[in-house]
Design an enzyme around this catalytic site. Structure first.
Site, short mmCIF file in Angstrom:
data_model
loop_
_atom_site.label_atom_id
_atom_site.label_comp_id
_atom_site.label_asym_id
_atom_site.label_seq_id
_atom_site.Cartn_x
_atom_site.Cartn_y
_atom_site.Cartn_z
N ARG A 5 0.77 -1.15 -0.05
CA ARG A 5 -0.10 -0.02 -0.17
C ARG A 5 1.01 1.28 0.05
NH1 ARG A 5 -2.07 1.50 4.53
NH2 ARG A 5 -2.62 -0.49 5.27
N TYR A 35 -16.03 18.66 -14.02
CA TYR A 35 -16.57 17.19 -14.06
C TYR A 35 -17.59 17.00 -12.85
CZ TYR A 35 -16.43 12.22 -13.67
OH TYR A 35 -16.67 10.94 -13.50
N ASP A 69 -7.45 20.44 -13.00
CA ASP A 69 -7.74 19.23 -13.45
C ASP A 69 -7.41 19.48 -14.94
OD1 ASP A 69 -8.77 17.00 -14.64
OD2 ASP A 69 -10.52 16.90 -13.22
N LYS A 121 -8.65 8.45 -18.93
CA LYS A 121 -8.69 8.93 -20.27
C LYS A 121 -7.69 8.80 -21.12
CE LYS A 121 -12.49 9.57 -17.75
NZ LYS A 121 -13.01 10.60 -17.25
C1 LIG Z 1 -13.36 10.95 -15.78
C2 LIG Z 1 -12.97 12.42 -15.12
C3 LIG Z 1 -12.51 12.51 -13.78
C4 LIG Z 1 -12.81 11.24 -12.70
O1 LIG Z 1 -11.73 10.20 -13.20
P1 LIG Z 1 -12.23 8.84 -12.77
O2 LIG Z 1 -10.83 7.87 -13.22
O3 LIG Z 1 -13.40 8.38 -13.57
O4 LIG Z 1 -12.16 8.29 -11.63
C5 LIG Z 1 -12.07 13.45 -13.28
N1 LIG Z 1 -12.05 14.66 -14.05
C6 LIG Z 1 -12.30 14.62 -15.17
C7 LIG Z 1 -12.15 16.20 -16.11
C8 LIG Z 1 -12.86 13.70 -15.86
O5 LIG Z 1 -13.04 13.66 -17.28
#
Ligand SMILES: *Cc1c(COP(=O)(O)O)cnc(C)c1O
Length: 371
Positions: A54, A105, A179, A204
């Site tokens: 961990r 998001y 982000d 993504k």
């Molecule tokens: C998908 C997404 C998230 C969350 O990520 P996960 O991997 O699905 O937990 C956060 N910010 C943005 C801009 C996203 O597109």
């Protein structure tokens, strides 16, 4: 061989494509594997640096080295983007407020409003494109501890002035998170624009093949933010918000081709944005001029959007984005999506297929809407 024993140093600084391919690789030595192996273990021989699964894993470290090098900072891998998002929010002091884009998001906005409903913090949602208004909101809020940015936003594709907002936040002693999921470190490096923390859904573009959930946080590597790095790693250790070694290996494998995938996807997106603008079924095209997300707003609203996502054969109706495959969805089908997102907005995640095939598939569906 005469002369130096060691290989010549490559030119520095390396350009992003070279960093994506090489950062985090094992040293070039006899019998070293080309790529970092998947280290499947829950524990390590005692008294070393790792101790337990961990706290650290060599496969995570390789991913973190590569992403950190691309962002110009020091990265920490998480089990998902939301694990990374909520880890950052956990560090906001009790009763502090967070200013965030109303169109961030929806998982991030929900995490904020959920924390607010439990009395953990206050959330103020703003129009992130209105720099003066965001600065005024920070000035008006003595308790503000964190400015949350997302640029471009998901799915409205709004752009924040990261440089101006970071400078203003720092004058007020407010920390700035960006982000960077949509832009990726190839198109935007928020730390170099003044941000303190970068967060990613590596699910993504970074992993890029719609086959893994992972997240990451990046902080400056210059030592100035050691306390933030330590605090974030401490939260990760305690919450156990850690990726599996296989996930980290897949994400790193994906990252190796980020630049070529993104180049093709972005070129396809620019072309589709141009063609969509001229189609009579489309009222408006949201497209920031870079990246591979395009959001046409259909003149026929929700019905037209729901028709479109069922009427194609190549484009896959699914949530999520950033894979090699072209996918789309009407975002307002989600109950949590704010009502300020148009009903007819369809978020296209443009993949790396041939753009003529993508357009033909979209166009035959759009033509049937207007008919
Ligand atoms: C998908 C997404 C998230 C969350 O990520 P996960 O991997 O699905 O937990 C956060 N910010 C943005 C801009 C996203 O597109």
């Amino acid at each position: 061989m005469s002369g130096s024993e060691s290989a010549p140093h490559p030119p520095r600084p390396l350009r992003p494509a070279t960093v994506a391919v090489t950062a985090g690789r094992p040293p070039h030595e006899p019998d070293q594997p080309m790529n970092v192996p998947i280290t499947m273990t829950s524990t390590y021989g005692a008294t070393g640096d790792l101790e337990y699964g961990r706290y650290g894993n060599p496969t995570w470290t390789a991913f973190e080295d590569a992403l950190g090098a691309l962002e110009g900072g020091r990265a920490l891998a998480f089990s998902s983007g939301m694990a990374a998002v909520t880890t950052i929010l956990d560090l906001v002091g009790l009763g502090s407020s967070v200013i965030a884009p109303r169109h961030a998001y929806n998982g991030s906005v929900t995490a904020l409003t959920d924390a607010e409903s439990r009395g953990r913090l206050k959330a103020t949602l703003v129009d992130i494109t209105d720099t003066a208004a965001v600065i005024a909101a920070m000035e008006a809020d003595e308790d503000c501890g964190l400015l949350w940015l997302e640029s471009p936003t998901n799915p409205a594709l709004e752009i924040a002035d990261i440089t101006a907002l970071s400078a203003a936040a720092h004058e007020l002693g407010i920390r700035v998170v960006v982000d960077n999921t949509f832009a990726t470190p190839l198109l935007q490096q928020p730390l170099s624009l003044g941000a303190d923390i970068v967060v990613h859904s590596a699910t993504k573009y970074i992993a890029g093949h719609s086959d893994v959930l992972m997240g990451a946080i990046v902080v400056p590597a210059d030592g100035t933010d050691d306390d933030v790095y330590g605090a974030l790693k401490g939260r990760r250790d305690l919450a156990g918000a850690v990726p599996g070694p296989f996930e980290a290996w897949l994400a790193l494998r994906g990252l190796r081709t980020l630049h070529v995938r993104l180049e093709r996807a972005a070129a396809n997106a620019a072309e589709l944005a141009r063609r969509l603008t001229d189609h009579p079924s489309v009222a408006e095209v949201r497209y920031p001029g870079f990246g591979a997300i395009v959001a046409p707003v259909l003149a026929g609203g929700a019905d037209a959007g729901d028709f479109l996502v069922r009427a194609t054969s190549l484009w896959v109706h699914t949530t999520s984005l950033g894979g090699v495959e072209s996918t789309f969805e009407r975002r307002r089908r989600w109950k949590l999506e704010p009502t300020t997102i148009p009903e007819g907005l369809v978020r296209l995640s443009v993949g790396i297929e041939d753009v003529e095939d993508l357009w033909a598939d979209l166009k035959q569906a759009l033509d049937r809407i207007s008919a």
